[in-house]
Enzyme design. Structure first.
Site, PDB file in Angstrom:
ATOM      1  N   ASP A 136      18.970  17.495  51.666  1.00 24.80           N
ATOM      2  CA  ASP A 136      19.344  16.474  52.644  1.00 24.80           C
ATOM      3  C   ASP A 136      20.856  16.311  52.622  1.00 24.80           C
ATOM      4  OD1 ASP A 136      18.111  14.012  54.309  1.00 24.80           O
ATOM      5  OD2 ASP A 136      19.911  13.348  53.239  1.00 24.80           O
ATOM      6  N   GLU A 195      18.482  16.075  59.309  1.00 27.45           N
ATOM      7  CA  GLU A 195      19.519  16.683  58.466  1.00 27.45           C
ATOM      8  C   GLU A 195      18.934  17.260  57.185  1.00 27.45           C
ATOM      9  OE1 GLU A 195      19.536  12.230  57.416  1.00 27.45           O
ATOM     10  OE2 GLU A 195      19.267  13.465  59.201  1.00 27.45           O
TER      11      GLU A 195
END
Length: 592
Positions: A457, A500
């Site tokens: 992430d 993301e």
């Protein structure tokens, strides 16, 4: 040492390119081989022949200087109106003798009598026989295949005869010229057309000779003749008995000087019309049933007299003017031609789709696909037609089929890519990730090695978007995805897991090895030096990773692998981000 290092880098780059284009390298020979195999069954032969015919029709509409009216040949026609005026058919020997005598007085170079005369038709047989005896430049006809028709005995004895048998394709059209026939019964005989042409060329001191390159080659002046084999050009397993060549038509009646037999009898023709020319006398009346289909008229037959005129004209023009005879390529060269169009079709389709596909809906994509194939087809037909004008008959429909096949495969592969890959980061999407993870479980559930999963992430990405804007955020994700791809092994699989987030599947990999790879990912992302002034972790964009390792036995273990990696990622965020956490381990990496 330095040169060896450079060589290694070059080989590595080449290997990466080959791997990147592996599908293209497989598609081209596969599609080519498949379509060539289909063409060898003869399925595509009718379409290739129709294209061949169309090329003749195109050329007749835009003739070059070499395709204009042949000035060497004059045809005396006998049509329906002439027969009605003469009120007789067949012509009596007297009438035929009168016709030949009128022509003879005009000093023609050679006379071709395309009328059967196997028995006398009184009155006038003695007069006609006397004409035959005293006209050494007169050539008569016979039929030798099937129901034979004998030539005039006098002309046969002096070898002033040629056969008029024609070769018909399966669709009944005349596309080939039978030059010679050889049998144990009568030896070798020459066709009417080649006999007249050689007689005409005697004045030019041109004779037929055997070629140096092949015993089957015949050289007549500037012309080089080669016999057709069973699979010549786009033909498949034809009867190629005798010595056959492709008939390079000049055209129909409009390509020759013609005059009716009535006008000849009435001497209503220009002065010196027959002087030093090849004069062909033949029937053109439909009722006599001597007509055949040609490439020019799909359903309207052409008189055999004009077909013979074309056969004569092509030899004369090739021998004297270097007008090309129609030839074909060897099989390897034709296969290379087809393979080249496969490659062109793939590359053009690939470029078009890569340039436009992402920004249009499916309907526009289909339109682009159709326009792309139409453009390729037009280019292919244009190239084949230009080669035809140069005297080469090359496959057209067969390469067009491989162009279609290759472009369809590329299109399907591209749409599959669009369905399974993230268009922004160019890595697989979540749907494809789920599919690959299940395949990994099925392939490795019996192995004694674990499967590892890394969930990554990008730290504080929302703040990055808010600060620098979404376009900058997109570029950031693209760079991160690229670095992740360079950090993992070729056997590993990376996908965009969420906004993301990225997920990496590592088959046959334990947690220690997975941790090393995750650590490498962190270092690669930091090395990008992407400024992130609003990050609470670093001045640059960083990433957090959670790792899970399990023996995948069933679907529950697959879900457990994802849940454990997700918990490890959550712990990495809780402990300050920019780090790697392995599920079930108390080991935590140092901050960077």
């Amino acid at each position: 040492m330095y040169q060896r290092h450079n060589m290694f880098r070059m080989l590595k780059a080449l290997g990466e390119k080959v791997y990147q284009w592996r599908k293209m390298l497989l598609i081209a020979p596969t599609v080519t081989g498949l379509v060539i195999g289909i063409s060898l069954t003869g399925i595509l032969e009718p379409l290739e022949l129709l294209t061949f015919d169309q090329f003749f029709r195109w050329r007749s509409h835009f003739p070059s200087e070499s395709e204009k009216k042949d000035p060497r040949i004059v045809i005396i026609t006998i049509d329906e109106a002439d027969i009605s005026t003469l009120k007789q058919w067949p012509l009596s020997d007297a009438k035929l003798a009168q016709l030949i005598n009128i022509v003879k007085t005009e000093n023609p170079r050679v006379i071709g009598l395309n009328i059967f005369r196997d028995f006398p038709i009184e009155p006038g047989s003695d007069t006609l026989n006397q004409i035959f005896k005293t006209t050494p430049n007169l050539i008569g006809i016979e039929k030798v295949i099937g129901n034979s028709i004998q030539p005039p005995a006098i002309l046969s004895q002096s070898k002033q005869v040629g056969f008029v048998d024609l070769v018909l394709d399966k669709d009944g059209k005349v596309r080939r010229d039978l030059v010679t026939i050889t049998s144990e019964e009568f030896g070798q005989k020459l066709s009417f057309g080649i006999t007249l042409a050689l007689s005409y060329l005697q004045k030019e001191n041109i004779i037929a000779q055997s070629g140096n390159s092949s015993q089957e080659e015949i050289i007549i002046g500037k012309a080089h003749l080669f016999p057709l084999d069973k699979n010549a050009g786009n033909y498949i397993n034809i009867d190629n008995g005798g010595y056959q060549i492709l008939l390079n038509y000049r055209g129909g009646e409009e390509k020759f000087q013609t005059i009716s037999i009535i006008d000849v009898f009435n001497q209503q023709y220009p002065q010196n019309l027959f002087n030093d020319r090849l004069v062909l006398i033949g029937v053109t009346a439909d009722s006599i049933n001597t007509s055949f289909l040609t490439p020019y008229h799909p359903s309207y037959p052409t008189s055999g007299t004009f077909i013979q005129a074309n056969a004569i004209s092509q030899i004369l023009s090739a021998a004297l003017d270097d007008r090309p005879l129609l030839k074909v390529w060897s099989n390897p060269l034709e296969w290379l031609w087809i393979f080249a169009w496969t490659t062109i079709g793939m590359l053009v389709t690939y470029v078009v789709l890569n340039k436009h596909s992402f920004q249009y809906n499916s309907v526009i994509k289909w339109i682009l696909f159709i326009l792309n194939d139409c453009w390729l087809g037009l280019l292919l037909f244009s190239c084949s037609y230009v080669l035809f004008l140069q005297g080469w008959w090359v496959p057209t429909i067969t390469p067009f089929m491989v162009v279609l096949g290759a472009s369809v495969i590329i299109m399907v592969d591209k749409w599959k890519y669009l369905a399974t890959f993230d268009t922004l980061t160019k890595v697989p999407n979540r749907l494809y990730f789920d599919k690959i993870l299940e395949q990994t479980r099925l392939l490795h559930h019996l192995s004694r090695k674990q499967t590892s999963l890394i969930l990554c992430d990008v730290d504080h990405f929302k703040q990055y978007n808010d600060t620098y804007g979404h376009p900058a955020g997109d570029r950031c994700l693209q760079k991160v995805a690229k670095e992740i791809r360079t950090a993992i092994r070729r056997t590993d699989f990376v996908a965009r897991y969420g906004g993301e987030e990225f997920a990496i599947i590592l088959p046959r990999t334990d947690r220690q090895e997975a941790k090393k790879i995750a650590q490498r990912i962190l270092e690669k992302v930091i090395s990008l030096n992407i400024s992130h002034n609003t990050s609470l972790t670093s001045d640059y964009v960083t990433i957090s990773c959670g790792i899970s390792s399990l023996f995948l036995q069933d679907q529950l273990s697959t879900k457990r692998l994802i849940n454990q990696a997700d918990k490890a990622l959550y712990q990495a965020k809780q402990e300050g981000r920019n780090r790697v956490i392995v599920y079930g381990s108390s080991l935590v990496t140092d901050e960077h």
